[in-house]
Design an enzyme around this catalytic site. Sequence first.
Site, PDB file in Angstrom:
ATOM      1  N   LYS A  18       8.595  -0.266   5.504  1.00 62.52           N
ATOM      2  CA  LYS A  18       8.620  -1.681   5.928  1.00 62.52           C
ATOM      3  C   LYS A  18       9.787  -2.428   5.282  1.00 62.52           C
ATOM      4  O   LYS A  18      10.541  -3.132   5.953  1.00 62.52           O
ATOM      5  CB  LYS A  18       7.307  -2.395   5.551  1.00 62.52           C
ATOM      6  CG  LYS A  18       6.072  -1.811   6.202  1.00 62.52           C
ATOM      7  CD  LYS A  18       4.815  -2.584   5.828  1.00 62.52           C
ATOM      8  CE  LYS A  18       4.497  -2.628   4.354  1.00 62.52           C
ATOM      9  NZ  LYS A  18       4.218  -1.304   3.738  1.00 62.52           N
ATOM     10  N   ARG A  93      -2.432  -8.720   5.400  1.00 68.05           N
ATOM     11  CA  ARG A  93      -2.984  -7.428   4.979  1.00 68.05           C
ATOM     12  C   ARG A  93      -4.497  -7.381   5.152  1.00 68.05           C
ATOM     13  O   ARG A  93      -5.107  -6.358   4.855  1.00 68.05           O
ATOM     14  CB  ARG A  93      -2.668  -7.209   3.505  1.00 68.05           C
ATOM     15  CG  ARG A  93      -1.488  -6.294   3.271  1.00 68.05           C
ATOM     16  CD  ARG A  93      -1.201  -6.315   1.785  1.00 68.05           C
ATOM     17  NE  ARG A  93      -0.696  -5.076   1.305  1.00 68.05           N
ATOM     18  CZ  ARG A  93       0.607  -4.877   1.015  1.00 68.05           C
ATOM     19  NH1 ARG A  93       1.483  -5.814   1.230  1.00 68.05           N
ATOM     20  NH2 ARG A  93       0.989  -3.735   0.539  1.00 68.05           N
ATOM     21  N   ARG A 132      10.705   7.124  -4.748  1.00 66.63           N
ATOM     22  CA  ARG A 132      11.361   5.822  -4.558  1.00 66.63           C
ATOM     23  C   ARG A 132      11.903   5.273  -5.877  1.00 66.63           C
ATOM     24  O   ARG A 132      11.243   5.323  -6.909  1.00 66.63           O
ATOM     25  CB  ARG A 132      10.369   4.812  -3.972  1.00 66.63           C
ATOM     26  CG  ARG A 132      10.956   3.392  -3.971  1.00 66.63           C
ATOM     27  CD  ARG A 132      10.193   2.433  -3.153  1.00 66.63           C
ATOM     28  NE  ARG A 132       8.820   2.273  -3.608  1.00 66.63           N
ATOM     29  CZ  ARG A 132       7.923   1.577  -2.946  1.00 66.63           C
ATOM     30  NH1 ARG A 132       8.255   1.004  -1.806  1.00 66.63           N
ATOM     31  NH2 ARG A 132       6.696   1.470  -3.392  1.00 66.63           N
ATOM     32  N   ARG A 165       8.723   1.689  -9.635  1.00 62.26           N
ATOM     33  CA  ARG A 165       7.700   0.636  -9.658  1.00 62.26           C
ATOM     34  C   ARG A 165       6.436   1.161 -10.334  1.00 62.26           C
ATOM     35  O   ARG A 165       6.022   2.286 -10.064  1.00 62.26           O
ATOM     36  CB  ARG A 165       7.384   0.196  -8.222  1.00 62.26           C
ATOM     37  CG  ARG A 165       8.280  -0.922  -7.762  1.00 62.26           C
ATOM     38  CD  ARG A 165       8.129  -1.273  -6.306  1.00 62.26           C
ATOM     39  NE  ARG A 165       6.774  -1.378  -5.785  1.00 62.26           N
ATOM     40  CZ  ARG A 165       6.501  -1.629  -4.510  1.00 62.26           C
ATOM     41  NH1 ARG A 165       7.499  -1.837  -3.656  1.00 62.26           N
ATOM     42  NH2 ARG A 165       5.274  -1.694  -4.071  1.00 62.26           N
ATOM     43  N   ARG A 176      -3.643   2.568  -3.241  1.00 61.30           N
ATOM     44  CA  ARG A 176      -2.982   1.687  -2.258  1.00 61.30           C
ATOM     45  C   ARG A 176      -3.211   2.202  -0.832  1.00 61.30           C
ATOM     46  O   ARG A 176      -3.417   1.413   0.084  1.00 61.30           O
ATOM     47  CB  ARG A 176      -1.479   1.589  -2.566  1.00 61.30           C
ATOM     48  CG  ARG A 176      -1.199   0.714  -3.786  1.00 61.30           C
ATOM     49  CD  ARG A 176       0.163   0.965  -4.357  1.00 61.30           C
ATOM     50  NE  ARG A 176       1.235   0.622  -3.446  1.00 61.30           N
ATOM     51  CZ  ARG A 176       2.478   1.099  -3.554  1.00 61.30           C
ATOM     52  NH1 ARG A 176       2.783   1.920  -4.532  1.00 61.30           N
ATOM     53  NH2 ARG A 176       3.385   0.732  -2.693  1.00 61.30           N
TER      54      ARG A 176
HETATM   55  P1  AP5 Z   1       9.998   1.271   1.565  1.00 63.07           P
HETATM   56  O1  AP5 Z   1      10.907   0.686   2.572  1.00 63.07           O
HETATM   57  O2  AP5 Z   1      10.072   0.797   0.153  1.00 63.07           O
HETATM   58  O3  AP5 Z   1       8.482   1.240   2.095  1.00 63.07           O
HETATM   59  P2  AP5 Z   1       7.462   0.021   2.170  1.00 63.07           P
HETATM   60  O4  AP5 Z   1       6.623   0.225   3.374  1.00 63.07           O
HETATM   61  O5  AP5 Z   1       8.174  -1.277   2.035  1.00 63.07           O
HETATM   62  O6  AP5 Z   1       6.621   0.345   0.861  1.00 63.07           O
HETATM   63  P3  AP5 Z   1       5.953  -0.621  -0.199  1.00 63.07           P
HETATM   64  O7  AP5 Z   1       5.362   0.299  -1.239  1.00 63.07           O
HETATM   65  O8  AP5 Z   1       6.908  -1.668  -0.717  1.00 63.07           O
HETATM   66  O9  AP5 Z   1       4.849  -1.271   0.594  1.00 63.07           O
HETATM   67  P4  AP5 Z   1       3.566  -1.785   0.068  1.00 63.07           P
HETATM   68  O10 AP5 Z   1       3.052  -2.435   1.266  1.00 63.07           O
HETATM   69  O11 AP5 Z   1       2.651  -0.811  -0.566  1.00 63.07           O
HETATM   70  O12 AP5 Z   1       4.003  -2.696  -1.208  1.00 63.07           O
HETATM   71  P5  AP5 Z   1       4.327  -4.239  -1.325  1.00 63.07           P
HETATM   72  O13 AP5 Z   1       5.520  -4.381  -2.151  1.00 63.07           O
HETATM   73  O14 AP5 Z   1       4.246  -4.911  -0.016  1.00 63.07           O
HETATM   74  O15 AP5 Z   1      10.243   2.880   1.585  1.00 63.07           O
HETATM   75  C1  AP5 Z   1       9.563   3.731   0.682  1.00 63.07           C
HETATM   76  C2  AP5 Z   1      10.503   4.897   0.285  1.00 63.07           C
HETATM   77  O16 AP5 Z   1      10.750   5.708   1.433  1.00 63.07           O
HETATM   78  C3  AP5 Z   1      11.891   4.454  -0.224  1.00 63.07           C
HETATM   79  O17 AP5 Z   1      12.315   5.326  -1.224  1.00 63.07           O
HETATM   80  C4  AP5 Z   1      12.789   4.564   1.020  1.00 63.07           C
HETATM   81  O18 AP5 Z   1      14.130   4.814   0.664  1.00 63.07           O
HETATM   82  C5  AP5 Z   1      12.151   5.750   1.736  1.00 63.07           C
HETATM   83  N1  AP5 Z   1      12.239   5.664   3.184  1.00 63.07           N
HETATM   84  C6  AP5 Z   1      12.086   4.574   3.970  1.00 63.07           C
HETATM   85  N2  AP5 Z   1      12.182   4.898   5.273  1.00 63.07           N
HETATM   86  C7  AP5 Z   1      12.390   6.254   5.304  1.00 63.07           C
HETATM   87  C8  AP5 Z   1      12.566   7.193   6.380  1.00 63.07           C
HETATM   88  N3  AP5 Z   1      12.536   6.799   7.654  1.00 63.07           N
HETATM   89  N4  AP5 Z   1      12.750   8.485   6.055  1.00 63.07           N
HETATM   90  C9  AP5 Z   1      12.766   8.893   4.733  1.00 63.07           C
HETATM   91  N5  AP5 Z   1      12.621   8.055   3.682  1.00 63.07           N
HETATM   92  C10 AP5 Z   1      12.428   6.746   3.977  1.00 63.07           C
HETATM   93  O19 AP5 Z   1       3.041  -4.756  -2.158  1.00 63.07           O
HETATM   94  C11 AP5 Z   1       2.849  -4.393  -3.502  1.00 63.07           C
HETATM   95  C12 AP5 Z   1       1.545  -5.013  -3.995  1.00 63.07           C
HETATM   96  O20 AP5 Z   1       1.635  -6.455  -3.933  1.00 63.07           O
HETATM   97  C13 AP5 Z   1       0.293  -4.673  -3.217  1.00 63.07           C
HETATM   98  O21 AP5 Z   1      -0.270  -3.430  -3.599  1.00 63.07           O
HETATM   99  C14 AP5 Z   1      -0.607  -5.858  -3.563  1.00 63.07           C
HETATM  100  O22 AP5 Z   1      -1.147  -5.736  -4.867  1.00 63.07           O
HETATM  101  C15 AP5 Z   1       0.376  -7.013  -3.572  1.00 63.07           C
HETATM  102  N6  AP5 Z   1       0.492  -7.640  -2.243  1.00 63.07           N
HETATM  103  C16 AP5 Z   1       1.597  -7.644  -1.443  1.00 63.07           C
HETATM  104  N7  AP5 Z   1       1.347  -8.271  -0.284  1.00 63.07           N
HETATM  105  C17 AP5 Z   1       0.051  -8.677  -0.343  1.00 63.07           C
HETATM  106  C18 AP5 Z   1      -0.804  -9.358   0.557  1.00 63.07           C
HETATM  107  N8  AP5 Z   1      -0.383  -9.759   1.776  1.00 63.07           N
HETATM  108  N9  AP5 Z   1      -2.076  -9.597   0.170  1.00 63.07           N
HETATM  109  C19 AP5 Z   1      -2.524  -9.239  -1.043  1.00 63.07           C
HETATM  110  N10 AP5 Z   1      -1.773  -8.554  -1.936  1.00 63.07           N
HETATM  111  C20 AP5 Z   1      -0.502  -8.277  -1.593  1.00 63.07           C
END
Ligand code: AP5
Length: 222
Positions: A18, A93, A132, A165, A176
Amino acid sequence: MTNAWRGIILLGGPGSGKGTQAAALAEALKIAHISTGELFRNHLKQGTKLGILAKGYMENGELVPDEVTVAMVRERLSEPDCAGGCILDGFPRTIAQAEALDMALADMNRQVMVVPLLVVRDGVLLERLSNRWTCRACGAVFSQFSRPPREGCKKDECDGELYRRPDDEPETQRNRIRVYSEQTEPLINYYQQRGLLVRIDGEQDVEHVREGLLAKVTAVTL
Ligand code: AP5
């Protein structure tokens, strides 16, 4: 379509890509990118009350309570760079967050246009999260397959250090994914019923995912 506000919600499991795709798409469409995970991490870095509250939830892979998250997003949506549209990455979410978003947007005479879902199997998610590396300075994300972490960030001349992270540790990764399946996957049906969901094969390489995403999104938003 009642107005030309381009509201896009990028759905997908943790590590589905994402953040990687939302940043590129926002640049291509010239709209804002709102990542709730990034907003929380910034609050934490600055030591705000909100950051301290979010820390415990994030480190355990649990969701930050809805009311706190919704208030933060509402405020962010009212900023000037969101006037033409935005890509929401990591929000909503839960169904309660989705309903709150609908209300917030209606108050602003806006609506969601399209909800792309990055489809990636759990095993692939775990592998990606394990490899990552994130820039401490600008938040850019890399895979150690494409950039050796010792080289540092180098994105747009950034010289930041790359780090893992804390929520990418194996135990938290699995939690997660569980939380995603229990609390966020119901949104697939929520947006499908509204005719907004489009599925993208998120297991293709980054460029192919980007092309597919851009084609589907521009077909709806232009
Ligand atoms: P990346 O692009 O980083 O993936 P992502 O989907 O953004 O992963 P996140 O872990 O950031 O998502 P998340 O939803 O768990 O965490 P968030 O920060 O939102 O890619 C991942 C890896 O794969 C990278 O190394 C990249 O290079 C590689 N990659 C990408 N595309 C690829 C491809 N096509 N092929 C190969 N490799 C690839 O949330 C963190 C925390 O914040 C949550 O757990 C929660 O505690 C809190 N939080 C955030 N939003 C909310 C909400 N709305 N409500 C409540 N709590 C929340």
